[in-house]
Design a protein around this motif. Structure first.
Motif, PDB file in Angstrom:
ATOM      1  N   THR A  22     -26.882 -23.650  19.408  1.00 18.87           N
ATOM      2  CA  THR A  22     -25.664 -24.360  18.996  1.00 18.87           C
ATOM      3  C   THR A  22     -25.339 -25.531  19.915  1.00 18.87           C
ATOM      4  O   THR A  22     -24.573 -26.419  19.530  1.00 18.87           O
ATOM      5  N   SER A  45     -24.461 -19.049  14.878  1.00 14.04           N
ATOM      6  CA  SER A  45     -25.465 -19.082  15.930  1.00 14.04           C
ATOM      7  C   SER A  45     -26.629 -18.162  15.577  1.00 14.04           C
ATOM      8  O   SER A  45     -26.540 -17.339  14.667  1.00 14.04           O
ATOM      9  N   HIS A  63     -25.209 -28.423  14.814  1.00  8.33           N
ATOM     10  CA  HIS A  63     -25.632 -28.023  16.147  1.00  8.33           C
ATOM     11  C   HIS A  63     -26.435 -29.113  16.843  1.00  8.33           C
ATOM     12  O   HIS A  63     -26.327 -29.259  18.072  1.00  8.33           O
TER      13      HIS A  63
END
Length: 472
Positions: A355, A418, A392
């Protein structure tokens, strides 16, 4: 690459008999002789090994034996080995001698007869062969082969039809699509159980192959609708020794299933050959360990040795290229790139990002690409990002530098979660396909060479359709 087909038909050196071995000497090759126990007791040259020139360099076949003063020092080396098909009476008359009908040529443990015909070109391959000879040769599969070193032995490697290996069409700037998240589609949407998240065992049953065919069809249809090329990925992401062992596949079984995977996508390409669109066959390699955790770190040399068997299978197949996806470390990327270059197989490296826009190892994307290029003399054809959402990694692309031009592909996740969250998820998060499409359009404006567009975990044909609508 040395074209031995032309070299072997050159006139022999003065004083030599004009046989294939002597013509090889004329072409700059040193061939020695060893005695045989055949009935005719003719001297032969024997193939006995391959000399590795170093990481990323071409392997050279070694013909060795006792020193022969007439032919020169020990150790002949050449890049490609010829294979002579059986000669028809017509061909023997043309070559000028009563040679035996049995196949002649270079293969594992074989000997090359000194009085074999000097006309090297395999029957049926030259344009002035009779039509029946060309047809018979095609049916028999005669032609040239390469030799490889497997377990210390030289083995013949038959050349097959590769449409794009020498010139990948996605490097021309034309847009190309890939499929979406194969495993997540099969598990969450099609309710198919995939132990170890591995799709390759499906190739072993007719029902499994049917599922895979149905998976690919909508993506090929999208490529046809938008006149884009298509990269057909073999379902071999988990087909390596560590994961294969957990599924009961030994080395031979893995080699067989990897070959089957390329034949499977090759059949898809033939089925859709009438579309006129470039369909590229891609052998897929996954990381040795978990794609989300770099816990099994290897050196570059260890990675090359580990992934080489799978790469060699792809090199001997119809595959146009190989892609290593969801990689977490530079060392593994370097090893794979070196092993692929040694096989003269175009390779693509795709890193996964967390991320924070960094590799799971903590390295930045730009640094990873620069280091991989430096360690491999820029061996990868290009780089990709996969298994991460654009939200991300978009900040990581605000940097400047030549490394951005090396990025040609993105296969993003549908979800903004994530890796840890996705790993623990029990339901599929498909995200927002339209938003994903808009983000891809923004990436294309930011990355000048971005031409390969596809999806990863959680995506399906709906996401790829939204990407096409936003980008084309």
């Amino acid at each position: 690459m040395i074209d031995l087909e032309g070299q072997w038909t050159r006139p022999p050196r003065p004083g030599l008999s004009g046989t294939p071995v002597d013509c090889a000497v004329e072409a700059g090759l040193q061939v020695t002789e060893v005695p045989t126990t055949r009935r005719d007791e003719r001297p032969f040259a024997k193939v006995c090994g391959i000399r590795r020139q170093g990481p990323g360099q071409l392997s050279r076949v070694v013909i060795d034996g006792p020193r022969d003063e007439r032919l020169g020092a020990r150790g002949a080396e050449f890049d490609e080995a010829p294979v002579l098909g059986p000669m028809s009476p017509w061909r023997r008359r043309r070559a000028g001698g009563p040679w035996p009908l049995s196949p002649l040529g270079i293969q594992e443990g074989c000997h090359v007869p000194r009085d074999a015909p000097s006309v090297h070109r395999p029957i049926g391959r030259d344009l002035d062969s009779p039509p029946d000879a060309r047809r018979d040769a095609e049916r028999a599969g005669h032609g040239r082969c390469r030799l490889s070193l497997q377990d210390g032995h030289v083995r013949p490697r038959r050349q097959t039809m590769r449409l794009y290996r020498d010139a990948l069409p996605q490097l021309s700037g034309r847009p190309f699509l890939t499929d979406g998240g194969l495993e997540t589609t099969l598990v969450f949407l099609n309710k198919i159980e995939l132990p170890c998240f591995a799709a390759f065992p499906l190739l072993g049953t007719e029902e499994g192959r049917g599922e895979l065919e149905r998976f690919f069809e909508p993506y090929i249809a999208l490529a046809q609708r938008h006149r884009a090329g298509m990269i057909l990925d073999a379902p071999t992401w988990r087909a390596n020794p560590d994961w294969g062992a957990q599924l009961g596949f030994d080395a031979d079984a893995l080699a067989a299933i990897n070959r089957t995977a390329i034949r499977f996508i090759a059949a898809l390409r033939r089925h859709h050959s009438g579309s006129g669109l470039p369909l590229v066959l891609n052998g897929v390699i996954g990381p040795r360990g978990d794609g989300y955790r770099p816990e099994s770190a290897m050196s570059a040399d260890q990675a090359a040795d580990y992934h080489r068997p799978q790469i060699e299978v792809f090199a001997d197949s119809e595959a146009d290229m190989v892609s290593a996806v969801t990689l977490t470390t530079v060392a593994e990327a370097v090893g794979i790139a070196r092993a692929a270059r040694a096989e003269r197989l175009p390779v693509v490296i795709s890193f996964t990002l967390e991320t924070d826009g960094r590799l799971p190892s903590g390295q930045t994307l730009g640094s990873a690409i620069r280091e991989t290029d430096a360690e491999t003399d820029a061996a990868p054809a290009y780089y990709m990002i996969n298994c991460a959402h654009p939200v991300h990694f978009e900040p990581a692309l605000t940097e400047s530098g030549p490394w951005l031009e090396r990025l040609r592909g993105v296969r993003a996740n549908a979800s903004t979660k994530s890796h840890a969250e996705l790993d623990a998820a029990t339901a599929l998060d498909i995200g927002d396909p339209q938003d994903l499409g808009r983000r891809y359009a923004g990436l294309r404006e930011r990355l000048p060479n971005l031409t390969v567009l596809g999806g990863c975990c959680g995506t399906d044909h709906r996401h790829i359709a939204a990407i096409c609508e936003a980008c084309f």
